[in-house]
Design an enzyme around this catalytic site. Structure first.
Site, short mmCIF file in Angstrom:
data_model
loop_
_atom_site.label_atom_id
_atom_site.label_comp_id
_atom_site.label_asym_id
_atom_site.label_seq_id
_atom_site.Cartn_x
_atom_site.Cartn_y
_atom_site.Cartn_z
N CYS A 10 66.88 90.33 87.15
CA CYS A 10 66.10 89.51 88.00
C CYS A 10 65.55 90.33 89.18
CB CYS A 10 67.01 88.52 88.80
SG CYS A 10 67.88 87.24 87.79
N ARG A 60 62.60 92.98 84.74
CA ARG A 60 63.89 92.86 85.01
C ARG A 60 64.30 91.29 84.49
NH1 ARG A 60 65.40 96.42 89.27
NH2 ARG A 60 67.40 94.90 89.75
N TRP A 79 66.26 86.46 84.88
CA TRP A 79 67.08 86.80 83.79
C TRP A 79 68.30 85.86 83.82
CZ3 TRP A 79 71.78 88.62 82.19
CH2 TRP A 79 71.98 89.12 80.93
N ASN A 133 69.48 87.98 93.22
CA ASN A 133 69.56 88.77 91.71
C ASN A 133 71.28 89.18 92.08
OD1 ASN A 133 69.77 90.75 90.07
ND2 ASN A 133 69.03 92.20 91.55
N GLY A 134 71.86 88.72 90.96
CA GLY A 134 73.29 89.00 91.08
C GLY A 134 74.07 88.08 90.32
N GLU A 161 70.89 104.86 67.90
CA GLU A 161 69.84 104.49 68.58
C GLU A 161 68.71 103.89 67.86
OE1 GLU A 161 69.31 104.19 71.70
OE2 GLU A 161 67.00 104.57 71.70
N LYS A 189 67.13 100.39 68.56
CA LYS A 189 65.79 100.26 68.95
C LYS A 189 65.28 98.94 68.09
CE LYS A 189 65.12 101.47 71.88
NZ LYS A 189 65.93 102.37 72.83
N GLU A 228 66.61 95.82 69.11
CA GLU A 228 66.17 94.99 70.29
C GLU A 228 64.73 94.57 70.19
OE1 GLU A 228 67.51 97.39 74.10
OE2 GLU A 228 66.61 98.85 72.76
N HIS A 288 83.54 103.48 53.45
CA HIS A 288 84.71 102.75 53.82
C HIS A 288 84.76 101.44 54.48
CE1 HIS A 288 86.76 106.43 53.68
NE2 HIS A 288 85.80 107.20 54.46
N LYS A 322 65.39 95.03 81.92
CA LYS A 322 65.27 96.51 81.79
C LYS A 322 66.43 97.13 82.71
CE LYS A 322 63.10 100.53 81.28
NZ LYS A 322 63.19 100.98 80.15
O1 M6R Z 1 69.31 101.61 83.04
P1 M6R Z 1 70.48 102.21 81.93
O2 M6R Z 1 70.07 103.55 81.40
O3 M6R Z 1 72.01 102.48 82.43
O4 M6R Z 1 70.46 101.21 81.04
C1 M6R Z 1 71.53 101.09 80.02
C2 M6R Z 1 71.07 99.94 78.78
O5 M6R Z 1 71.20 98.64 79.41
C3 M6R Z 1 69.84 100.23 78.10
O6 M6R Z 1 69.83 101.71 77.81
C4 M6R Z 1 69.50 99.41 77.16
O7 M6R Z 1 70.51 99.47 76.08
C5 M6R Z 1 67.80 99.35 76.83
N1 M6R Z 1 67.52 98.34 76.55
C6 M6R Z 1 67.67 100.38 75.59
O8 M6R Z 1 66.58 100.36 75.08
#
Ligand code: M6R
Length: 634
Positions: free
Chosen positions: A2, A27, A80, A106-107, A509, A513, A516, A532, A629
């Site tokens: 948010c 956000r 969000w 926000n929270g 990773e 990616k 996501e 396994h 983000k």
């Molecule tokens: O701001 P941060 O690095 O603490 O964020 C951690 C994760 O939320 C962040 O890396 C998330 O997995 C991203 N969407 C990765 O692309």
């Protein structure tokens, strides 16, 4: 999670709010809204106007443009969703029953159910499913009480009511409040969620993050935990949680302009992937300048005492940052010889390992605002303070891209990864910069502890110095290659990523990616684990992406890849050209470099393949569904 913007001054608030919200849309983008209060010199004296729209900010912009929202005081929000579906009735701002007071938050208000029930018993009708809506009703109740005691309606009254209400709230929040009876007052508050005040000329803009201030001001006053502020055209009154007036000097922000533009790239994510060679160049300039003494060949902003007596390291992080931490742990253990463990911050909070002495705790977060990481760090510090043993004292380091963020205020040592602002929700250049920070730390520890010979240290440094140029070539090469490969895999439903040793986190990773931004199911495995269980998934339609870089596990990874090929899986290699690569159905070539630095290369094809698959599928790459983000809620 948010975004909040609030403004008070002499200009129309709505355009400033919408501009700020645009910069904060990363956000959350489930819905957006704003409320403005007309000032008394406008004929429609002191009225509150609220506009909300479901979906992306563009919907709100259209509404505000067609219906108008006059006034020089206002609050805005991009959501969000946590409590309540993404629907207009759950969009912020939320108002009290009279519609004269509005709040953005926000929270998460953890005790919202109890507060809601109590208000309902008093006859309050709720218009949304959100946790936030209790706040305007509570403030309104408090204001009515104060008014019934004969108090004069003014800005101070609103401040007092907000202070009383925030003392009843449990959880983490940042909030902004406007009331049509006080068109000269904006009240803001924060607890464990970020909020900063930007100081313009005769105007103030509050926001949950600095990009909202681009083009408004560079002078900021970050609010501390538990603080409440009253902003009027005349100035700021800032109070701590005990009600004591605070006096602090503002600070100055650098480098906001580059946030705003995608330049000629289709998406921020692609722009940010292309920025990685520059990220690496800046890192080399900052940390590996020529002419440093052999004993300390890396420039880092820490005193000698920072390194002394450390016996083990624990790293707390989430998501992509955790993957960077895993590469970091490999380097710190295998190159610098320090036992290192990585934890999901969200798990560590509730199940930390028994306390160990002389431990450095590192929090890794690009945003510097991730609630789980901040809470895990705070919990670790507290339990060490309670233990009160000199060997168990808290020693902490934060690795972040946002030197002005909450982690920088919470943790005593900060390593700024210096990647510049990343707008795309999927982390790319910040991941590379986090990896690079771990190379600096590892080299620094290894040279001080003499865990590696001078030749080994120099050789690693020399290789790293070549990185910016090599990345420049690699990014362009894979941007072109990935376009073709992506066409082949755009309709794929499952992908397996395999890696081993230092490249196992890169397999994780790569899978993250892809999930996501393309919404394709993907899993990363240590290559040796495939047999396994996951091997049961393999068949013709399941591509396997195997990272095979020369080093201790090269032959092993190739054998694991063969096992996948024997099950008809399409095999894509991320490997140097010509080294037994004929086994792959397709190759994403990377340079033949030492195994130590191979993750810095192997991640590039992963990023670009995910990007082009998502682009082929016509998805919203910079704002993937359900994500945000910075994850400022638990
Ligand atoms: O701001 P941060 O690095 O603490 O964020 C951690 C994760 O939320 C962040 O890396 C998330 O997995 C991203 N969407 C990765 O692309």
């Amino acid at each position: 999670m948010c975004g909040i913007v609030a403004v008070i001054g002499s200009r129309d608030a709505a355009p400033l709010l919408l501009k700020g919200l645009k910069q904060l849309e990363y956000r959350g983008y489930d819905s957006a809204g704003l409320a403005t209060v007309t000032t008394r010199d406008i004929p429609s004296t002191g009225s509150l106007i609220c506009k909300r729209a479901n979906g992306k900010l563009a919907n709100l912009v259209e509404k505000v443009h067609s219906e108008g929202a006059p006034g020089q005081l206002g609050i805005g929000h991009t959501r969000w969703a946590t409590h309540g579906k993404p629907e207009e009735r759950n969009a912020h701002p939320h108002r009290d029953s009279s519609g004269s007071l509005a709040v953005v938050q926000n929270g998460i208000i953890e005790n919202h159910s109890a507060l809601r029930k109590a208000l309902q018993l008093e006859g309050v009708k709720f218009a949304s499913d959100t946790d936030t809506e209790v706040i305007p009703h509570l403030i309104s109740r408090e204001l009515n009480l104060l008014k019934s005691q004969g108090r004069i309606v003014n800005a101070t009254l609103l401040l007092e009511a907000v202070r009383k209400v925030v003392s009843q709230l449990q959880g983490a929040y940042a909030l902004a409040v406007v009331w049509q009876e006080t068109p000269e007052a904006l009240v803001v508050a924060r607890k464990q969620a970020p909020l900063l005040i930007g100081l313009g000329e005769g105007e103030f803009l509050c926001a949950s993050d600095t990009p909202a201030l681009a083009g408004f001001t560079r002078t900021i006053l970050p609010m501390e935990d538990g603080e409440v502020a009253l902003l009027t055209p005349l100035g700021i009154e800032l109070y701590d949680s005990q009600g004591h007036r605070q006096q602090r000097s503002p600070s100055f922000l650098h480098g906001l302009e580059d946030v705003v533009s995608k330049r000629n790239f289709r998406h921020f994510m692609l722009k940010e992937i292309y920025e990685q060679p520059e990220t690496a160049r800046l890192w080399v300039d900052r940390h590996l300048p020529l002419g440093l003494p052999e004993a300390v060949p890396v420039a880092l902003p820490f005193e000698n005492s920072f390194y002394e007596g450390i016996e083990r390291i624990q790293i707390l992080a989430c998501g992509t940052s955790r993957h960077a931490a895993m590469v970091g742990a490999y380097l710190l253990e295998q190159f610098a010889g320090i036992p290192t463990t990585v934890f999901y911050a969200s798990e560590f909070r509730y199940a930390p390992p028994p306390l160990a002495p002389n431990t450095l705790t590192i929090g890794v977060t690009q945003s510097g605002e991730t609630a789980d990481t901040l809470a895990a760090l705070a919990m670790e510090k507290e339990r060490r303070e309670v233990y009160k043993h000199p060997d168990f004292l808290s020693r902490e380091l934060g690795i972040t891209n946002r030197a002005e963020s909450s982690i920088a205020r919470q943790v005593s040592n900060i390593l700024d990864i210096g990647a510049g602002l990343e707008v795309g929700v999927a982390a790319t250049k910040t991941f590379l910069a986090q990896l690079l920070s771990f190379y600096s730390l590892t080299l620094s520890f290894a040279s001080r502890r003499k865990s590696r010979s001078l030749e080994e240290i120099t050789s690693l440094i020399n290789e790293l110095r070549l990185l910016p140029k090599q990345l420049l070539v690699l990014v362009k090469q894979h941007d072109a290659l990935a376009v073709t490969l992506a066409q082949r895999f755009s309709d794929t439903q499952n992908v397996i990523f395999l890696g081993r040793g230092i490249n196992y986190p890169i397999a994780l990773e790569g899978a993250l990616k892809l999930k996501e931004i393309s919404y394709i199911h993907a899993e990363g495995y240590p290559a040796g684990e495939m047999k396994h269980g996951p091997i049961a998934l393999l068949e013709r339609r399941v591509p396997v992406i195997s990272i095979a870089t020369p080093g201790v596990v090269f032959e092993k990874v190739l054998s694991n890849a063969q096992e996948a090929k024997a099950r008809d899986a399409q095999l894509i290699g991320v490997a140097p050209e010509g080294l037994a690569t004929e086994i792959f159905d397709a190759l994403m070539p990377i340079p033949e470099v030492s195994e130590w630095i191979s993750p810095l290369f192997s991640v590039i094809p992963m990023q670009l393949l995910s990007y082009h698959i998502a682009a082929n599928r016509g998805l919203d790459i910079d704002q993937p569904r359900n994500l945000a983000k910075s994850v400022t809620v638990e």
